[in-house]
Enzyme design. Structure first.
Site, PDB file in Angstrom:
ATOM      1  N   ARG A  96     -14.793  -5.656 -11.072  1.00 24.43           N
ATOM      2  CA  ARG A  96     -14.674  -4.808  -9.889  1.00 24.43           C
ATOM      3  C   ARG A  96     -15.005  -3.360 -10.267  1.00 24.43           C
ATOM      4  O   ARG A  96     -14.399  -2.809 -11.192  1.00 24.43           O
ATOM      5  CB  ARG A  96     -13.265  -4.922  -9.288  1.00 24.43           C
ATOM      6  CG  ARG A  96     -12.942  -6.321  -8.797  1.00 24.43           C
ATOM      7  CD  ARG A  96     -11.515  -6.470  -8.321  1.00 24.43           C
ATOM      8  NE  ARG A  96     -11.275  -5.756  -7.073  1.00 24.43           N
ATOM      9  CZ  ARG A  96     -10.112  -5.776  -6.434  1.00 24.43           C
ATOM     10  NH1 ARG A  96      -9.090  -6.469  -6.927  1.00 24.43           N
ATOM     11  NH2 ARG A  96      -9.961  -5.102  -5.296  1.00 24.43           N
ATOM     12  N   ASP A  98      -8.275  -6.090   5.664  1.00 26.92           N
ATOM     13  CA  ASP A  98      -7.389  -7.085   5.072  1.00 26.92           C
ATOM     14  C   ASP A  98      -6.900  -8.133   6.057  1.00 26.92           C
ATOM     15  O   ASP A  98      -6.353  -9.160   5.641  1.00 26.92           O
ATOM     16  CB  ASP A  98      -6.178  -6.399   4.429  1.00 26.92           C
ATOM     17  CG  ASP A  98      -6.517  -5.765   3.084  1.00 26.92           C
ATOM     18  OD1 ASP A  98      -7.580  -6.086   2.529  1.00 26.92           O
ATOM     19  OD2 ASP A  98      -5.723  -4.937   2.598  1.00 26.92           O
ATOM     20  N   SER A 154       0.826  -1.205   0.000  1.00 28.63           N
ATOM     21  CA  SER A 154       0.000   0.000   0.000  1.00 28.63           C
ATOM     22  C   SER A 154       0.858   1.253   0.000  1.00 28.63           C
ATOM     23  O   SER A 154       0.620   2.205  -0.756  1.00 28.63           O
ATOM     24  CB  SER A 154      -0.922   0.014   1.224  1.00 28.63           C
ATOM     25  OG  SER A 154      -1.813  -1.081   1.196  1.00 28.63           O
TER      26      SER A 154
END
Length: 410
Positions: free
Chosen positions: A99, A292, A24
């Site tokens: 998505r 997550d 990230s």
């Protein structure tokens, strides 16, 4: 690749493991480097996602295929839209074309972007013709994936008037938003975040700056799980981490305290120690800010024989797979008493079926493979398409072998 996974014979563990930079944080830093080339980056993630992000940022015309990399899809959409002279078609895997991207595209169009859908309205692939974005105000629903929000914030300093971004409703991904703002501030960009209004001020140029990417806390979660299932006295050192992390998944240090795991910060490392056996019957966690790690926690609880109720998981439905349904399907194979909705997961205490022939399917989802890895401490099983871990953590199986797990390709 199919693996046979067996846990260590000696469950009193002690080893050191180095984990590469956060995926990230890496992809945010790479985008900023694309805007400001005098940024240098240390400890980049070696993940597939980081590699496709690096390649994508170099393309000016033609097809950009980011495969399964959702972060790259969202971040590159904003980047390409704001760069004059770019003309690309941004696409990915079959799952990526399922998505949604509409919320981000609508916001960028409101700022003046030229984006069209190639096939299905609201979904990749998308055609982007980069241009100077003249407008500086936009709003987004507050409960969407933080990646949409961060995509806009990251390009904001390059916009003529910066950006005023209003989030409508209850914000659910504050740590990831703060990670983005924190990186902007590190390179000298002024920002503010008050109530539901975020402001990023324009910045024409920055001083030469080095960004050092912290190692990935999501990757650390699997070792928290291993230690929770190990003998009291076990210890794993993970590097390189810091106490004042920008990553929302650093909440692991608090959560796994409930499972008898302590976290000590020492010389850019975290030392995980099993200090007690878990005495709880059930745990409840709201994970809006760290979805997550939900899969890891669910598997940990199942392996410990305790129940859990995990909420705030609405974003998991549109990840690499529908992670809630996938977890239900795979844990049921081991005898779990589990139920899921569109935003939560409930697990009741249950015993593991140990027939040693169970095959865990991974659904092209790296976190499915890695979350189940620690379960080998309790029973042997197979992992299908185990190579999927390369999306975020290519060395995962090798690092399990350092803990004396037996990892056999079959």
């Amino acid at each position: 690749m199919k693996l046979r996974l067996t846990g260590p014979l000696n469950t009193l563990l002690k080893t050191d493991i180095r984990i590469t930079g956060s995926k990230s944080e890496t992809n945010r830093s790479l985008l900023l480097q694309g805007l400001f080339p005098n940024i240098s980056i240390e400890n980049l993630s070696n993940s597939d996602d980081a590699q496709v992000m690096q390649k994508g940022l170099k393309i000016k015309n033609g097809l950009v295929d980011i495969h399964h990399a959702g972060t790259a899809m969202r971040f590159l959409t904003g980047y390409f839209a704001s760069q004059e002279g770019i003309d690309v078609i941004l696409t990915g895997s079959q799952r990526m074309t399922e998505r949604p991207i509409k919320v981000l595209v609508d916001a960028l169009r409101e700022l003046g972007a030229d984006i069209d859908y190639e096939n299905v309205e609201g979904y990749p692939p998308i055609r982007i013709k980069g241009k100077k974005l003249s407008k500086g105000k936009v709003s987004l629903p507050a409960d969407i994936s933080s990646q949409y929000i961060s995509s806009l914030l990251l390009i904001a300093p390059s916009l003529q008037n910066g950006l005023e971004l209003e989030l409508i409703g209850k914000i659910t991904s504050v740590p990831y938003i703060k990670m983005t703002l924190g990186l902007l501030e590190r390179i000298g960009v002024s920002t503010s975040f008050e109530e539901n209004m975020i402001r990023v001020f324009p910045k024409r140029a920055i001083e030469p700056t080095e960004l050092i990417v912290e190692s990935d806390w999501s990757s650390a979660s699997y070792f928290y799980s291993v230690i929770a299932l190990a003998e009291v006295g076990s210890e794993i050192s993970l590097s390189a981490y810091k106490k004042d992390s920008l990553q929302g998944d650093s909440v692991l240090a608090n959560i796994y305290g409930d499972f008898g795991v302590s976290t000590e910060y020492r010389d850019h490392c975290i030392i995980l120690k099993k200090v007690a056996n878990c005495q709880l019957q059930k745990v409840d966690y709201r994970l809006d800010n760290a979805p997550d790690i939900a899969q890891t926690i669910a598997v940990t609880c199942f392996a410990l024989g305790i129940g859990c109720h995990l909420t705030g998981l609405h974003t998991l439905k549109i990840k690499e797979t529908d992670r809630l349904e996938a977890m239900k399907t795979e844990l049921l194979k081991f005898g779990a008493d589990i139920s899921v909705s569109d935003k939560d997961l409930t697990l009741k205490p249950s015993k593991i079926w140990s027939d040693h022939q169970i095959e865990v399917d991974t659904y092209n989802d790296h976190r499915m493979a890695m979350a189940f890895g620690p379960l080998a401490m309790k029973t042997s099983f197979y992992v299908n398409n185990a190579e999927v871990v390369s999306k975020s953590y290519p060395d995962f199986w090798k690092d399990l072998e350092k803990l004396k797990f037996v990892v056999q390709e079959v």
